[in-house]
Design a protein around this motif. Structure first.
Motif, short mmCIF file in Angstrom:
data_model
loop_
_atom_site.label_atom_id
_atom_site.label_comp_id
_atom_site.label_asym_id
_atom_site.label_seq_id
_atom_site.Cartn_x
_atom_site.Cartn_y
_atom_site.Cartn_z
N ASN A 126 0.83 -1.21 0.00
CA ASN A 126 0.00 0.00 0.00
C ASN A 126 0.86 1.26 0.00
N MET A 127 1.97 1.20 0.71
CA MET A 127 2.89 2.35 0.72
C MET A 127 3.40 2.64 -0.68
N LEU A 128 3.80 1.58 -1.40
CA LEU A 128 4.34 1.74 -2.75
C LEU A 128 3.27 2.20 -3.74
N LEU A 129 2.03 1.83 -3.46
CA LEU A 129 0.91 2.28 -4.31
C LEU A 129 0.51 3.72 -4.01
N ARG A 130 1.11 4.29 -2.94
CA ARG A 130 0.89 5.68 -2.54
C ARG A 130 -0.60 5.98 -2.29
N VAL A 177 20.10 1.60 -7.78
CA VAL A 177 19.15 0.88 -6.93
C VAL A 177 17.89 1.69 -6.67
N SER A 178 17.84 2.90 -7.24
CA SER A 178 16.67 3.77 -7.02
C SER A 178 16.25 4.42 -8.34
N PHE A 179 16.08 3.57 -9.34
CA PHE A 179 15.90 4.05 -10.72
C PHE A 179 14.44 4.10 -11.18
N HIS A 180 13.50 3.59 -10.36
CA HIS A 180 12.10 3.58 -10.77
C HIS A 180 11.43 4.92 -10.43
N PRO A 181 10.87 5.63 -11.40
CA PRO A 181 10.05 6.80 -11.06
C PRO A 181 8.76 6.35 -10.38
N PRO A 182 8.07 7.26 -9.65
CA PRO A 182 6.89 6.87 -8.86
C PRO A 182 5.81 6.17 -9.66
N GLU A 183 5.52 6.69 -10.85
CA GLU A 183 4.45 6.07 -11.64
C GLU A 183 4.81 4.65 -12.08
N ILE A 234 4.25 -1.32 -11.48
CA ILE A 234 4.82 -2.63 -11.14
C ILE A 234 4.03 -3.31 -10.04
N VAL A 235 3.69 -2.55 -8.99
CA VAL A 235 2.98 -3.14 -7.84
C VAL A 235 1.58 -3.59 -8.22
N LYS A 236 0.96 -2.90 -9.15
CA LYS A 236 -0.40 -3.26 -9.57
C LYS A 236 -0.44 -4.56 -10.36
N ASP A 237 0.66 -4.89 -11.00
CA ASP A 237 0.73 -6.15 -11.77
C ASP A 237 1.36 -7.22 -10.87
N GLN A 238 0.54 -8.14 -10.38
CA GLN A 238 0.98 -9.11 -9.39
C GLN A 238 2.16 -9.94 -9.87
N GLU A 239 2.16 -10.34 -11.14
CA GLU A 239 3.24 -11.18 -11.67
C GLU A 239 4.56 -10.41 -11.72
N ILE A 240 4.49 -9.17 -12.20
CA ILE A 240 5.71 -8.35 -12.27
C ILE A 240 6.20 -8.02 -10.86
N TYR A 241 5.27 -7.67 -9.99
CA TYR A 241 5.63 -7.33 -8.60
C TYR A 241 6.32 -8.50 -7.90
#
Length: 546
Positions: A445-449, A482-488, A493-500
């Protein structure tokens, strides 16, 4: 003396070239990067002050750290000296591979030595403060005495095989995979007539393994977010071959998901690799010894692939370096068996020309590859930020002790949100072990903001913002790899269960930490300087109003 030099001029000349290639650009201005820095830190730890505990905190065995400590005690701890310890075994490996190839004939010995001398993979690790140059050296010796045992099963050869097999185990945690299959191959060939010697070798290694068992157990049960961070793709097996037989190094840390097909890669990577693979296949024709050696390498690759698919390790080329001497031997053996002299010379010249030309002229060849994560890059930028006494330095991902070789932190207040303590910054009542075991659920939930992380906000306010006075600065240090993902992207990534499920949690968390710490500081302070170099971004914030 002149007669001796004349008799051995071939290997002497090859060794001189090996030395030259391994000394080009060896004094890296970027300093040690994390893995190298860890090597130095452990080797610099006194025996009486936690040396073996430091070893147990890592994923490799003690020999290399002892080897490094020996040289450091005699010659000092400069970065150049540390790199030269790997250069030494890199050069000695060329000579050992000469004797490996010479088990067929002298010409093949020169082929093997030359292939080792111009190997970009080995040149790279001959300049790296890591165990892989030493490991190749022991693996080459183990191969030499494996062949000798098959040809001449005497007590001396069995003893030296046992010693070098143990040294491989004492250097590399997963070296047991290769050693097991190699000894199995020798046992199958010699057990009938040399049962007692075979049993003695297995018994000796089992005893040695039992002595190391507490350390092995500790290493394999250590919980670390960053230990196994990559995903397995079939392309990695292809990159293993191109790393070993071409001058283009692709799988040093994390290879692309798909295999490259650009023209440069086809010419400089695929062509020499195809030549080498042709040699390997030709060497297997009607030769039981070579077939057994090849089976050992295939079995090792299969086990490492399965372990990688199970998420137990990362399939990168250096983790299978024990099989590399065998592959060089087989490739050179097969090319030497080509009857047509024109074809043979053409293949050898093409292979050598591509490798040497790339080494000399490419700005990203093995000796010229920069350590973009070098810790001296960060500390040099930090110096240019002109921090004042009592300014705050916020380190993200690495703790303070990863930079103290190059920077004195004593005049500053240092806060580190690192791989070991991040749970206390991200949520209440979550310790490291809980985060390790169930982090993807805890932080989803934190990562989903879905809502602001007030715990993190209050932590930064308490430790930084509320402590600051007028004109005081805080310098934020982030490692971009190690911190290359922008927020969106994190949200996607988190919304897609397989990728997450597949994505390393550490990358997502430190991308989150980087974004939110920047926003919190930028909303309360003025940005007075930003500098980015290599894989580092450093931002200076200053309090300009009450």
């Amino acid at each position: 003396m002149l007669e001796l030099i004349k008799k051995n001029k071939g290997i002497l000349l090859i060794t001189i070239f090996a030395i030259i290639f391994r000394l080009i650009c060896i004094n890296k201005q970027d300093g040690l990067w994390n893995d190298e820095y860890v090597s130095w830190m452990i080797a610099a730890t006194p025996f009486s002050d936690g040396f073996f505990n430091a070893v147990k905190s890592q994923c490799h065995m003690p020999f290399y750290y002892l080897y490094l400590k020996f040289f450091m005690m005699i010659f000092g701890q400069s970065d150049l000296l540390l790199r030269l310890t790997s250069t030494l075994t890199g050069i000695l490996s060329v000579i050992v591979m000469y004797y490996v190839g010479k088990e067929k004939d002298k010409k093949n010995g020169l082929f093997c030595a030359a292939a080792t001398a111009i190997s970009s993979f080995l040149i790279y690790y001959s300049q790296e403060v890591r165990l892989y140059s030493v490991l190749f050296f022991f693996s080459a010796l183990a191969l030499l005495f494996s062949i000798k045992c098959i040809k001449n099963p005497c007590k001396k050869n069995f003893s030296l095989l046992g010693i070098n097999s143990f040294l491989v185990l004492f250097t590399h945690t997963i070296g047991f995979v290769y050693i097991f299959f190699n000894l199995l191959f020798i046992s199958i060939n010699l057990y009938k007539n040399y049962k007692k010697k075979i049993v003695t070798i297995w018994t000796s290694l089992c005893i040695g393994g039992a002595v190391l068992l507490p350390l092995i157990w500790k290493i394999f049960t250590t919980e670390s977010f960053s230990q196994w961070w990559g995903k397995f793709y079939l392309s990695r097996i292809g990159y293993l071959l191109t790393d070993y037989f071409s001058p283009i190094l692709t799988n040093l840390t994390n290879a692309p998901e798909t295999f490259r097909t650009d023209i440069l890669f086809i010419i400089c990577a695929i062509i020499p690799t195809v030549i080498a693979c042709y040699g390997i296949l030709k060497s297997l024709k009607s030769n039981r010894l070579n077939q057994g050696l090849f089976a050992t390498t295939i079995a090792t690759i299969i086990v490492l692939s399965i372990a990688s698919l199970m998420g137990k390790l990362v399939f990168i080329t250096k983790y299978s370096i024990e099989i590399y001497p065998t592959l060089i031997f087989l490739a050179c053996y097969g090319i030497g068996e080509i009857d047509n002299r024109i074809i043979k010379k053409s293949l050898i010249c093409t292979y050598c020309l591509i490798s040497i030309t790339y080494l000399i002229f490419s700005p990203i060849s093995a000796p010229k590859i920069r350590r973009a994560e070098g810790h001296k890059i960060m500390t040099d930028i930090l110096q240019r930020m002109s921090p004042k006494k009592d300014d705050i330095i916020l380190l993200e991902y690495y703790p303070q002790n990863r930079f103290e070789k190059y920077f004195d932190f004593s005049d500053y207040k240092t806060i580190s949100i690192n791989k070991g303590n991040f749970p206390e910054y991200l949520s209440e009542n979550t310790d490291y072990n809980t985060a390790y075991k169930n982090g993807k659920n805890i932080y989803k939930n934190m990562l989903l903001r879905k809502s602001p992380n007030y715990h993190f906000i209050n932590k930064l306010k308490t430790e930084i913002l509320n402590q600051m006075t007028l004109n005081q600065s805080v310098i934020m240090v982030t490692l971009d790899t190690v911190s290359f993902h922008p927020p969106e992207e994190v949200i996607s990534i988190v919304k897609d269960q397989e990728i997450y499920k597949k994505e390393p949690l550490l990358f997502l968390l430190f991308s989150y930490i980087k974004e939110d710490s920047f926003n919190i500081l930028a909303n309360n302070l003025a940005i007075t300087r930003i500098e980015k170099k290599g894989n580092w971004t450093i931002i200076k914030f200053t309090k300009v109003k009450k």
